[in-house]
Design a protein around this motif. Structure first.
Motif, PDB file in Angstrom:
ATOM      1  N   VAL A 204      49.992  45.032 -75.110  1.00 18.44           N
ATOM      2  CA  VAL A 204      50.779  45.507 -73.969  1.00 18.44           C
ATOM      3  C   VAL A 204      51.469  44.306 -73.335  1.00 18.44           C
ATOM      4  N   SER A 205      52.799  44.400 -73.194  1.00 18.52           N
ATOM      5  CA  SER A 205      53.577  43.336 -72.565  1.00 18.52           C
ATOM      6  C   SER A 205      54.030  43.808 -71.189  1.00 18.52           C
ATOM      7  N   VAL A 206      53.687  43.025 -70.169  1.00 23.68           N
ATOM      8  CA  VAL A 206      54.025  43.365 -68.785  1.00 23.68           C
ATOM      9  C   VAL A 206      54.929  42.268 -68.231  1.00 23.68           C
ATOM     10  N   SER A 207      56.082  42.667 -67.671  1.00 22.30           N
ATOM     11  CA  SER A 207      56.937  41.673 -67.018  1.00 22.30           C
ATOM     12  C   SER A 207      56.713  41.761 -65.517  1.00 22.30           C
ATOM     13  N   ILE A 208      56.389  40.615 -64.923  1.00 23.72           N
ATOM     14  CA  ILE A 208      55.998  40.550 -63.518  1.00 23.72           C
ATOM     15  C   ILE A 208      56.728  39.386 -62.863  1.00 23.72           C
ATOM     16  N   ASN A 209      57.292  39.631 -61.655  1.00 21.78           N
ATOM     17  CA  ASN A 209      57.967  38.533 -60.967  1.00 21.78           C
ATOM     18  C   ASN A 209      57.034  37.867 -59.950  1.00 21.78           C
ATOM     19  N   ARG A 210      57.578  36.876 -59.272  1.00 16.49           N
ATOM     20  CA  ARG A 210      56.750  36.087 -58.344  1.00 16.49           C
ATOM     21  C   ARG A 210      56.170  36.929 -57.216  1.00 16.49           C
ATOM     22  N   GLN A 211      56.850  38.003 -56.853  1.00 13.20           N
ATOM     23  CA  GLN A 211      56.355  38.866 -55.778  1.00 13.20           C
ATOM     24  C   GLN A 211      55.252  39.818 -56.263  1.00 13.20           C
TER      25      GLN A 211
ATOM     26  N   GLY B 243      64.994  46.613 -66.800  1.00 15.96           N
ATOM     27  CA  GLY B 243      64.489  47.910 -66.380  1.00 15.96           C
ATOM     28  C   GLY B 243      65.108  49.057 -67.149  1.00 15.96           C
ATOM     29  N   GLY B 244      65.144  50.233 -66.543  1.00 17.07           N
ATOM     30  CA  GLY B 244      65.691  51.424 -67.192  1.00 17.07           C
ATOM     31  C   GLY B 244      67.210  51.453 -67.160  1.00 17.07           C
ATOM     32  N   LYS B 245      67.799  52.505 -67.745  1.00 23.29           N
ATOM     33  CA  LYS B 245      69.256  52.627 -67.799  1.00 23.29           C
ATOM     34  C   LYS B 245      69.871  52.713 -66.405  1.00 23.29           C
ATOM     35  N   SER B 246      69.121  53.258 -65.470  1.00 21.18           N
ATOM     36  CA  SER B 246      69.628  53.381 -64.103  1.00 21.18           C
ATOM     37  C   SER B 246      69.627  52.045 -63.365  1.00 21.18           C
ATOM     38  N   GLY B 247      68.934  51.053 -63.970  1.00 19.11           N
ATOM     39  CA  GLY B 247      68.814  49.765 -63.296  1.00 19.11           C
ATOM     40  C   GLY B 247      67.549  49.654 -62.476  1.00 19.11           C
ATOM     41  N   ALA B 248      66.790  50.749 -62.404  1.00 18.67           N
ATOM     42  CA  ALA B 248      65.528  50.722 -61.656  1.00 18.67           C
ATOM     43  C   ALA B 248      64.557  49.760 -62.314  1.00 18.67           C
ATOM     44  N   GLY B 249      63.943  48.906 -61.502  1.00 22.83           N
ATOM     45  CA  GLY B 249      62.978  47.952 -62.033  1.00 22.83           C
ATOM     46  C   GLY B 249      63.596  46.687 -62.590  1.00 22.83           C
ATOM     47  N   ALA B 250      64.916  46.529 -62.433  1.00 22.57           N
ATOM     48  CA  ALA B 250      65.580  45.355 -63.001  1.00 22.57           C
ATOM     49  C   ALA B 250      65.081  44.066 -62.376  1.00 22.57           C
ATOM     50  N   GLY B 251      64.737  43.099 -63.228  1.00 21.36           N
ATOM     51  CA  GLY B 251      64.305  41.796 -62.742  1.00 21.36           C
ATOM     52  C   GLY B 251      65.479  40.874 -62.461  1.00 21.36           C
ATOM     53  N   ILE B 252      66.650  41.197 -63.021  1.00 18.88           N
ATOM     54  CA  ILE B 252      67.863  40.427 -62.776  1.00 18.88           C
ATOM     55  C   ILE B 252      68.753  41.232 -61.830  1.00 18.88           C
ATOM     56  N   ASP B 253      69.140  40.632 -60.719  1.00 20.43           N
ATOM     57  CA  ASP B 253      69.939  41.320 -59.707  1.00 20.43           C
ATOM     58  C   ASP B 253      71.388  41.409 -60.175  1.00 20.43           C
ATOM     59  N   LEU B 254      71.769  42.567 -60.713  1.00 22.82           N
ATOM     60  CA  LEU B 254      73.113  42.742 -61.257  1.00 22.82           C
ATOM     61  C   LEU B 254      74.175  42.782 -60.172  1.00 22.82           C
ATOM     62  N   SER B 255      73.797  43.172 -58.944  1.00 23.03           N
ATOM     63  CA  SER B 255      74.781  43.231 -57.854  1.00 23.03           C
ATOM     64  C   SER B 255      75.265  41.828 -57.473  1.00 23.03           C
ATOM     65  N   SER B 256      74.453  40.815 -57.752  1.00 21.92           N
ATOM     66  CA  SER B 256      74.865  39.441 -57.439  1.00 21.92           C
ATOM     67  C   SER B 256      75.968  38.953 -58.380  1.00 21.92           C
ATOM     68  N   LEU B 257      76.223  39.713 -59.453  1.00 16.19           N
ATOM     69  CA  LEU B 257      77.250  39.326 -60.425  1.00 16.19           C
ATOM     70  C   LEU B 257      78.596  39.981 -60.134  1.00 16.19           C
ATOM     71  N   SER B 258      78.652  40.799 -59.072  1.00 14.49           N
ATOM     72  CA  SER B 258      79.904  41.463 -58.711  1.00 14.49           C
ATOM     73  C   SER B 258      80.836  40.476 -58.006  1.00 14.49           C
ATOM     74  N   VAL B 259      82.124  40.510 -58.370  1.00 12.55           N
ATOM     75  CA  VAL B 259      83.129  39.656 -57.733  1.00 12.55           C
ATOM     76  C   VAL B 259      84.031  40.510 -56.838  1.00 12.55           C
TER      77      VAL B 259
ATOM     78  N   GLY C  72      63.717  36.704 -58.404  1.00 12.98           N
ATOM     79  CA  GLY C  72      63.183  38.002 -58.827  1.00 12.98           C
ATOM     80  C   GLY C  72      63.034  38.144 -60.325  1.00 12.98           C
ATOM     81  N   VAL C  73      63.422  37.107 -61.071  1.00 16.30           N
ATOM     82  CA  VAL C  73      63.347  37.181 -62.539  1.00 16.30           C
ATOM     83  C   VAL C  73      61.886  37.045 -62.985  1.00 16.30           C
ATOM     84  N   PRO C  74      61.389  37.994 -63.756  1.00 12.17           N
ATOM     85  CA  PRO C  74      59.969  37.971 -64.122  1.00 12.17           C
ATOM     86  C   PRO C  74      59.665  37.088 -65.325  1.00 12.17           C
TER      87      PRO C  74
END
Length: 283
Positions: free
Chosen positions: A229-236, A113-129, A199-201
């Motif tokens: 046009v390339s569109v990334s879409i997840n299962r949802q 997604g964007g620099k803010s993380g909006a639209g991210a297909g990979i959940d970065l919060s799951s990588l926090s320890v 959630g990974v597209p």
């Protein structure tokens, strides 16, 4: 660039107009897809995807690091693509470097997604320890082994398959550490957490040739495109990213229609990847 005669160009364009492509496929039909996981033992996860004559490999390496100050509760992901000089003549010299940079940036946009993380297909919060102190850094490397079109989609599929194959070691954090100290951590050699890829597209590229657009374009078909046009879409059905290439402009109504078609194609592609089937053809 693919060198085609005037007759070959007309044959490709005419076939797409009549919904019968050069290799017998319809406009929204994929080439046979083969997925193999666990191909690089040294990596935390890996996969090889073949779409027709396009052959790519993705690997995931996980390392402990420190989260960024702007996102203390999230881990980090870096994506880099390398185009083997033997994959296609255009990859020799600077051509491969330019394409590697373009593909890396496009995958970053589509998956993170964007620099803010909006639209991210990979959940970065799951990588926090430990918030603000320890996180997992994922290094995703893609390699183009052989190129016959639709590289971005193939790499996206390989990354999704590699992430589903990724095991993150369980981390035990020492207790009674003051807020100012860096905590001691112990990485398990036996316990692994499966990476959540729900959630990974996948990436679906619609290539416009004449008045029509097609999925999984070959190199010859790509040489006749006006835009893609390339569109990334997840299962949802959530759109995680969108990128366009080609000089021709597109009417907003056309883009909306392309997104609708991409959603339809993505459902079948995700089902094939998740089920492990080796073919993704459809009428």
């Amino acid at each position: 660039m693919v060198g085609l005669s005037i007759g070959e160009k007309r044959f490709i364009q005419g076939g797409i107009a009549q919904d019968l492509r050069s290799d017998g496929r319809k406009r929204l039909t994929y080439r046979p897809i083969n997925v193999e996981t666990g191909v690089i033992p040294q990596a935390n996860g890996s996969a090889r995807v073949k779409m027709g004559a396009t052959d790519v490999i993705a690997s995931v390496k996980a390392e402990l690091g420190r989260p960024s100050l702007s996102q203390p509760d999230k881990g980090k992901v870096a994506i880099y693509v390398d185009c083997s000089p033997t994959a296609a003549p255009m990859f020799e010299g600077r051509g491969g470097e330019v394409l590697s940079t373009e593909l890396s940036a496009a995958l970053q946009r589509c998956l993170l997604g964007g620099k803010s993380g909006a639209g991210a297909g990979i959940d970065l919060s799951s990588l926090s320890v430990v918030e603000g102190k320890v996180c997992w850094d994922l290094y995703i490397d893609g390699l183009v082994v052989s190129s016959d079109g639709n590289l971005l989609d193939a790499l996206g599929a390989a990354i999704k398959a590699a992430l589903s194959n990724t095991g993150i070691p369980k981390v035990n954090v020492a207790a009674n550490v003051s807020s100012n100290e860096q905590p001691e951590v112990e990485i398990s050699d036996e316990e692994f957490l499966q990476f959540d890829t729900s959630g990974v597209p996948v990436i679906v590229t619609l290539t416009k040739v004449g008045r029509h657009y097609i999925v999984d374009a070959t190199s010859e078909e790509e040489s006749q495109m006006s835009s893609a046009v390339s569109v990334s879409i997840n299962r949802q059905g959530r759109i995680c990213g969108l990128t366009k290439r080609g000089g021709a402009g597109l009417d907003p109504s056309v883009i909306l229609d392309m997104i609708s078609v991409a959603k339809y194609a993505s459902e079948r592609l995700i089902n094939k990847l998740d089920s492990g089937d080796s073919c993704c053809g459809s009428s």
